[in-house]
Motif scaffolding. Structure first.
Motif, PDB file in Angstrom:
ATOM      1  N   VAL A 119       0.820  -1.214   0.000  1.00  0.00           N
ATOM      2  CA  VAL A 119       0.000   0.000   0.000  1.00  0.00           C
ATOM      3  C   VAL A 119       0.855   1.266   0.000  1.00  0.00           C
ATOM      4  N   THR A 120       2.170   1.101  -0.049  1.00  0.00           N
ATOM      5  CA  THR A 120       3.064   2.254  -0.107  1.00  0.00           C
ATOM      6  C   THR A 120       2.783   3.046  -1.381  1.00  0.00           C
ATOM      7  N   GLY A 121       2.528   4.326  -1.228  1.00  0.00           N
ATOM      8  CA  GLY A 121       2.279   5.163  -2.395  1.00  0.00           C
ATOM      9  C   GLY A 121       0.837   5.187  -2.864  1.00  0.00           C
ATOM     10  N   TRP A 122      -0.054   4.492  -2.156  1.00  0.00           N
ATOM     11  CA  TRP A 122      -1.466   4.542  -2.536  1.00  0.00           C
ATOM     12  C   TRP A 122      -2.010   5.956  -2.356  1.00  0.00           C
ATOM     13  N   ARG A 123      -3.000   6.304  -3.174  1.00  0.00           N
ATOM     14  CA  ARG A 123      -3.671   7.594  -3.041  1.00  0.00           C
ATOM     15  C   ARG A 123      -4.553   7.600  -1.799  1.00  0.00           C
ATOM     16  N   GLU A 124      -4.872   8.802  -1.312  1.00  0.00           N
ATOM     17  CA  GLU A 124      -5.649   8.932  -0.084  1.00  0.00           C
ATOM     18  C   GLU A 124      -7.009   8.255  -0.200  1.00  0.00           C
ATOM     19  N   ALA A 125      -7.648   8.356  -1.358  1.00  0.00           N
ATOM     20  CA  ALA A 125      -8.957   7.722  -1.535  1.00  0.00           C
ATOM     21  C   ALA A 125      -8.860   6.205  -1.391  1.00  0.00           C
ATOM     22  N   GLN A 126      -7.781   5.626  -1.898  1.00  0.00           N
ATOM     23  CA  GLN A 126      -7.582   4.183  -1.764  1.00  0.00           C
ATOM     24  C   GLN A 126      -7.352   3.795  -0.304  1.00  0.00           C
ATOM     25  N   LEU A 127      -6.551   4.599   0.398  1.00  0.00           N
ATOM     26  CA  LEU A 127      -6.278   4.324   1.806  1.00  0.00           C
ATOM     27  C   LEU A 127      -7.554   4.448   2.642  1.00  0.00           C
ATOM     28  N   ASN A 128      -8.365   5.466   2.346  1.00  0.00           N
ATOM     29  CA  ASN A 128      -9.628   5.649   3.070  1.00  0.00           C
ATOM     30  C   ASN A 128     -10.535   4.442   2.900  1.00  0.00           C
ATOM     31  N   SER A 129     -10.619   3.941   1.683  1.00  0.00           N
ATOM     32  CA  SER A 129     -11.470   2.791   1.402  1.00  0.00           C
ATOM     33  C   SER A 129     -11.003   1.560   2.171  1.00  0.00           C
ATOM     34  N   LEU A 130      -9.702   1.341   2.216  1.00  0.00           N
ATOM     35  CA  LEU A 130      -9.155   0.195   2.941  1.00  0.00           C
ATOM     36  C   LEU A 130      -9.363   0.349   4.444  1.00  0.00           C
ATOM     37  N   ARG A 131      -9.157   1.554   4.965  1.00  0.00           N
ATOM     38  CA  ARG A 131      -9.369   1.810   6.393  1.00  0.00           C
ATOM     39  C   ARG A 131     -10.803   1.513   6.805  1.00  0.00           C
ATOM     40  N   ARG A 132     -11.753   2.031   6.036  1.00  0.00           N
ATOM     41  CA  ARG A 132     -13.164   1.882   6.399  1.00  0.00           C
ATOM     42  C   ARG A 132     -13.570   0.420   6.496  1.00  0.00           C
ATOM     43  N   GLY A 133     -13.067  -0.388   5.606  1.00  0.00           N
ATOM     44  CA  GLY A 133     -13.504  -1.773   5.570  1.00  0.00           C
ATOM     45  C   GLY A 133     -12.722  -2.725   6.444  1.00  0.00           C
ATOM     46  N   ARG A 134     -11.505  -2.324   6.871  1.00  0.00           N
ATOM     47  CA  ARG A 134     -10.625  -3.307   7.507  1.00  0.00           C
ATOM     48  C   ARG A 134     -10.074  -2.912   8.869  1.00  0.00           C
ATOM     49  N   ILE A 135     -10.118  -1.613   9.224  1.00  0.00           N
ATOM     50  CA  ILE A 135      -9.418  -1.153  10.423  1.00  0.00           C
ATOM     51  C   ILE A 135     -10.361  -0.392  11.344  1.00  0.00           C
ATOM     52  N   GLY A 136     -10.308  -0.728  12.637  1.00  0.00           N
ATOM     53  CA  GLY A 136     -11.028   0.016  13.660  1.00  0.00           C
ATOM     54  C   GLY A 136     -10.039   0.706  14.582  1.00  0.00           C
ATOM     55  N   PHE A 137     -10.433   1.861  15.129  1.00  0.00           N
ATOM     56  CA  PHE A 137      -9.544   2.654  15.979  1.00  0.00           C
ATOM     57  C   PHE A 137     -10.196   2.931  17.331  1.00  0.00           C
ATOM     58  N   ILE A 138      -9.395   2.818  18.389  1.00  0.00           N
ATOM     59  CA  ILE A 138      -9.815   3.233  19.732  1.00  0.00           C
ATOM     60  C   ILE A 138      -8.783   4.238  20.230  1.00  0.00           C
TER      61      ILE A 138
END
Length: 226
Positions: free
Chosen positions: A69-88
């Motif tokens: 994911v190095t060099g991915w655009r922000e929109a791509q990173l946002n999409s991956l975050r929403r579906g795969r990562i939770g934050f506390i």
């Protein structure tokens, strides 16, 4: 699941350039529970931000689920975050103008989940975390422990594969902090990968693996005794 290869990150403040992470190489498998420890300023939160795709490295490579994911655009990173990562977060980050249920539901709205399914998943998650009776209350009407439970519900309602926790007990008293740690152990036992930053040796000892950072490098990488 997560793999960093020679990752470095620096920050510029005026004439001073600070190295937050210095050629970090790290691999975290699915299902692990990893605690990141070390003194203030050693790079713990920076490492968590990189793992959560909230920041990008200056050099090196980051692979998430086998994808570079190095060099991915922000929109791509946002999409991956929403579906795969939770934050506390330590500060809960709940929106006071919204009810407890609405705060949790917000995570699903970003994923375009249908309204009926959103309500069902929110109700189930609040019930699981023992705050269903607070669904219509505002965050300020809850205790610190209850607010952190709501924050955990918000992080989990999207069913992430990875949960990142930055000092999740930092604003809680001992009893509420211990309860949050019990919940994290339960969540990990159900299959969610957890990476947690903590200053507490006792809380770090509850993870299955501990990383100790110093000056932006991994000083210790140790499995906990079963």
């Amino acid at each position: 699941m997560l793999k960093l290869l020679n990752v470095s990150k620096t920050f510029q403040g005026g004439d001073v350039r600070t190295t937050a992470l210095d050629r970090i190489t790290l691999e975290i498998d699915a299902g692990e529970y990893v605690a990141i420890t070390g003194p203030s300023g050693c790079g713990k939160s920076t490492l968590l931000s990189l793992l959560g795709l909230l920041d990008t490295p200056d050099s090196g490579e980051y692979r998430f689920d086998g994808r570079n994911v190095t060099g991915w655009r922000e929109a791509q990173l946002n999409s991956l975050r929403r579906g795969r990562i939770g934050f506390i977060f330590q500060g809960f980050n709940l929106i006071e103008e919204l009810s407890v249920a609405e705060n949790v539901e917000l995570a699903l709205e970003y994923m375009n989940v249908p309204a009926r399914e959103r309500r069902e998943r929110v109700a189930a998650m609040l019930d699981k975390l023992g705050v269903a009776h607070r669904a219509r209350h505002r965050p300020s009407q809850l205790s610190g422990g209850q607010q952190q439970r709501v924050a955990i519900a918000r992080a989990l309602v999207a069913r992430p594969a990875l949960l990142l926790a930055d000092e999740p007990t930092g604003n809680l008293d001992t009893a509420h902090g211990d309860e949050v740690m019990r919940l994290l152990r339960q969540i990990n036992a159900e299959g969610t990968t957890i990476v947690m930053v903590t200053h507490s040796p006792a809380h770090a000892a509850q993870a299955s693996r501990t990383l100790r950072l110093l000056d932006g490098r991994i000083l210790v990488d140790a499995l906990q005794a079963a």
